[in-house]
Design an enzyme around this catalytic site. Sequence first.
Site, PDB file in Angstrom:
ATOM      1  N   GLY A  13       5.042 -26.044  -8.748  1.00  9.15           N
ATOM      2  CA  GLY A  13       4.632 -24.713  -8.419  1.00  9.15           C
ATOM      3  C   GLY A  13       3.417 -24.505  -7.655  1.00  9.15           C
ATOM      4  CG  ASP A 125       7.611 -14.823  -7.647  1.00  9.66           C
ATOM      5  OD1 ASP A 125       8.443 -14.582  -6.443  1.00  9.66           O
ATOM      6  OD2 ASP A 125       6.970 -15.705  -7.977  1.00  9.66           O
TER       7      ASP A 125
END
Length: 629
Positions: A13, A125
């Site tokens: 990520g 998110d």
Amino acid sequence: MNRYTTIKQLGDGTYGSVLLGRSIESGELIAIKKMKRKFYSWEECMNLREVKSLKKLNHANIVKLKEVIRENDHLYFIFEYMKENLYQLIKERNKLFPESAIRNIMYQILQGLAFIHKHGFFHRDLKPENLLCMGPELVKIADFGLAREIRSRPPYTDYVSTRWYRAPEVLLRSTNYSSPIDIWAVGCIMAEVYTLRPLFPGASEIDTIFKICQVLGTPKKTDWPEGYQLSSAMNFLWPQCIPNNLKTLIPNASSEAIQLLRDLLQWDPKKRPTASQALRYPYFQIGHPLGIISKDSGKPQREVQDKTGPPPYIKPAPPAQAPAKAYTLISSRPSQASQPPQHSVHPYKGDVSRTEQLSHVQEGKPSPPFFPSLHNKNLQPKILASLEQKNGEIKPKSRRRWGLISRSTKGSDDWADLDDLDFSPSLTRIDVKNKKRQSDDTLCRFESVLDLKPSESVGTGTTVSTQASSQRRDTPTLQSSAKQHYLKHSRYLPGINIRNGVLPNPGKDFLPSNSWSSSGLSGKSSGTVSVVSKITSVGSGSASSSGLTGSYIPSFLKKEIGSVMQRVQLAPLAAPPPGYSSLKAVRPHPGRPFFHTQPRSTPGLIPRPPAAQPVHGRIDWSSKYPSRR
């Protein structure tokens, strides 16, 4: 970190990579998140939002942070291991999810989100990649790297969340957003789980706004004034789009799911429900009785009803489709008990069933197993009177046996469900009366057409049919107006040859009514001609209910018959025919019209040349109606 062994890398990520590991002591699988940046103090580590939030959040639908390890200036988060994320679950599907599985997934997401918001955080998110799964049965919210506290002060960054799941206020660069952006993301995820495709797959922020407008329609300034302020601040012009029906975009979603989805995807963040409010939507109400309330549960409602008075009368809205069969609910069909009728005469707004509403009006009397209106003596006359005023007719008394159903909405096949009940005598009487009324109506209509009876006397039928028939008489078509004009100004009218004083005799040579089909006439005109033949036969001396005598010449001899375009000639008024008994039948010649007549030979007039054959399909008006001399 010597207590764990790494097996493989699961993902990479923005802020770190995730490894699959195993605990050496217990053998349990774990997920190790290794942060990319270095941390040189514990205080710096504890200030991380992910650590702050996850330390306070312990819920079944939130991924559990087991341990935080700082080693060699590297920070490791030890999480419980989940087999896959929701994005992988969607991508591997080759068919749509059943709605029960989708409801289970969405319920768990909203449960975890409600817990997060309750403790003062919002995720910022939410996307399918950050929802970890063990199949569709278990879903947990993960990756709190962008989470913030709700009470923290703005401005916030405007690039949070993945673009496809980003709320419109974030796309328009707002810095004063809050937890409703998570609700918008849940709506996008819900649509994607239903269709297995993203709902707003924009290539950029502006393209995402265009995609949202194409689905939801352009918002009005009154609906979201803050959005127009944000758009004007960034010189953004709204595209003019009309809203699409979400049911057409997501055909496999139920109406309750569409209702929830429409509210989750509101332009104005203030109009979106909270996560706890969304959990109370009908979409998640499973297993509750539909229209069936037990006696114990009905007692408190009845007490409240007695205190507050009867529920107000609400006029039913006309159904979009054909009205369903009302009150065909029979105790032998328990499967239909949960479906309320779509076209009831007295619906009340509320959650109580129809049976309990009627029991309130009856002051505590037990409701009957079927046809509740049979025992409702108080409401029945009033409602029947209002129905009679609406329908413009008086109903037979035996019709009250079937309660509150208007005659206009009751079809002939609606009695099929009542075959097993013992209503045959009254049904027989009603059928006889209906047949008699229909025959009277038919006779009155024909008499008014043939001018045997004035049009105002047609009063036994419904008001609607009377108005419709009078409207047809008052506003004729162009074709009938032309016929009436020419027939009014000519001496030659259909039905009589005055040279021989002849009228067609239906008993001998008059053609049957079905032979009109060869001439291209409609069934209505053929029926009219058959009625003419019947009335003509009445004039020859037979008994009749209409009361015509032999010396009476009906006025239909002066008018047109149906759609027949032929003409006849009138007899001189000085020598009328002595009676109908001396009339002879006219035999139609082959290839000629039915009411063909020969021209009258009058002394002093030039004999008329033979008429030329007209063009097929046209009428030679010059030969039919010559100028008078």
